[in-house]
Design an enzyme around this catalytic site. Structure first.
Site, PDB file in Angstrom:
ATOM      1  N   VAL A 276     -10.756   9.335   7.858  1.00  0.00           N
ATOM      2  CA  VAL A 276     -12.044   9.821   7.682  1.00  0.00           C
ATOM      3  C   VAL A 276     -12.744   8.484   8.161  1.00  0.00           C
ATOM      4  CG1 VAL A 276     -13.760  10.570   6.004  1.00  0.00           C
ATOM      5  CG2 VAL A 276     -11.327  11.462   5.934  1.00  0.00           C
ATOM      6  N   LYS A 277     -13.785   8.947   8.556  1.00  0.00           N
ATOM      7  CA  LYS A 277     -15.170   7.743   9.150  1.00  0.00           C
ATOM      8  C   LYS A 277     -15.670   7.455   7.679  1.00  0.00           C
ATOM      9  CE  LYS A 277     -15.992  10.092  13.105  1.00  0.00           C
ATOM     10  NZ  LYS A 277     -16.793  10.960  14.147  1.00  0.00           N
ATOM     11  N   THR A 278     -15.119   6.394   7.201  1.00  0.00           N
ATOM     12  CA  THR A 278     -15.700   5.776   5.923  1.00  0.00           C
ATOM     13  C   THR A 278     -15.662   4.048   6.104  1.00  0.00           C
ATOM     14  OG1 THR A 278     -13.415   5.342   4.937  1.00  0.00           O
ATOM     15  CG2 THR A 278     -14.401   7.294   4.616  1.00  0.00           C
ATOM     16  N   ASP A 279     -16.162   3.494   5.078  1.00  0.00           N
ATOM     17  CA  ASP A 279     -16.361   2.067   5.446  1.00  0.00           C
ATOM     18  C   ASP A 279     -14.794   1.408   5.224  1.00  0.00           C
ATOM     19  OD1 ASP A 279     -18.899   2.119   5.213  1.00  0.00           O
ATOM     20  OD2 ASP A 279     -18.946   1.398   2.904  1.00  0.00           O
TER      21      ASP A 279
ATOM     22  N   LYS B 171       1.215   4.475  -2.884  1.00  0.00           N
ATOM     23  CA  LYS B 171       0.888   5.676  -2.781  1.00  0.00           C
ATOM     24  C   LYS B 171       2.280   6.648  -2.970  1.00  0.00           C
ATOM     25  CE  LYS B 171      -2.152   4.703  -2.409  1.00  0.00           C
ATOM     26  NZ  LYS B 171      -3.355   5.006  -3.294  1.00  0.00           N
TER      27      LYS B 171
ATOM     28  N   TYR C  24       0.791  -1.228   0.154  1.00  0.00           N
ATOM     29  CA  TYR C  24       0.018  -0.061   0.041  1.00  0.00           C
ATOM     30  C   TYR C  24       0.975   1.312  -0.057  1.00  0.00           C
ATOM     31  CZ  TYR C  24      -3.638   3.232   1.446  1.00  0.00           C
ATOM     32  OH  TYR C  24      -4.513   4.198   1.263  1.00  0.00           O
TER      33      TYR C  24
END
Length: 143
Positions: free
Chosen positions: A99-102, A72, A68
């Site tokens: 961020v509050k994401t899945d 990037k 990962y």
């Protein structure tokens, strides 16, 4: 004027620090010598070394997020190449924050609205806009 935003996900944004080989870091940091072909070469070399279990030994990112992190790094490097080649286009990448994401199982500390702030700011920024940069919280950082 077109602004291209290449979004970074939740990871330490000082990714270049994960490359421990001084010569490899120097190559990756030099935007004048970066090309799409050279980035492909780096990624392929990393993948070969990673698959052989030699990533850490060869100075590449290693550990749980090595692949990962390298992806990037490649995005950041490619941003610099595009910025250099597309003279009338602003090309930047950015990190939205945690961020509050899945993807984060909603464990992030930023709302999607706050995570989008830098992207929106870059898209609406009046000319001249910096190009070939990596932004976090509306500020340019070294990748």
């Amino acid at each position: 004027i077109v602004v291209l935003l290449l979004l970074q996900r939740e990871i330490d944004f000082l990714l270049l620090d994960q490359i421990v080989s001084p010569s490899l870091r120097q190559e990756m940091e030099n935007p004048k010598h970066l090309t799409e072909e050279r980035i492909d070469l780096y990624v392929n070399r990393f993948l070969q070394d990673f698959c052989e279990g030699n990533a850490r030994f060869k100075g590449w990112p290693s550990g749980e997020y090595a692949v990962y992190s390298m992806s990037k790094l490649a995005v950041n490097a490619y941003t610099r190449v595009l910025a250099r080649e597309l003279h009338k286009t602003y090309v930047n990448c950015m990190h939205p924050g945690y961020v509050k994401t899945d993807m984060t199982k909603h464990q992030g500390y930023l709302s999607p609205k706050k995570g989008a702030d830098t992207a929106v700011w870059l898209a609406l920024h009046p000319p001249p806009l910096p190009s070939g940069k990596f932004f976090y919280q509306r500020k340019p950082f070294s990748f």
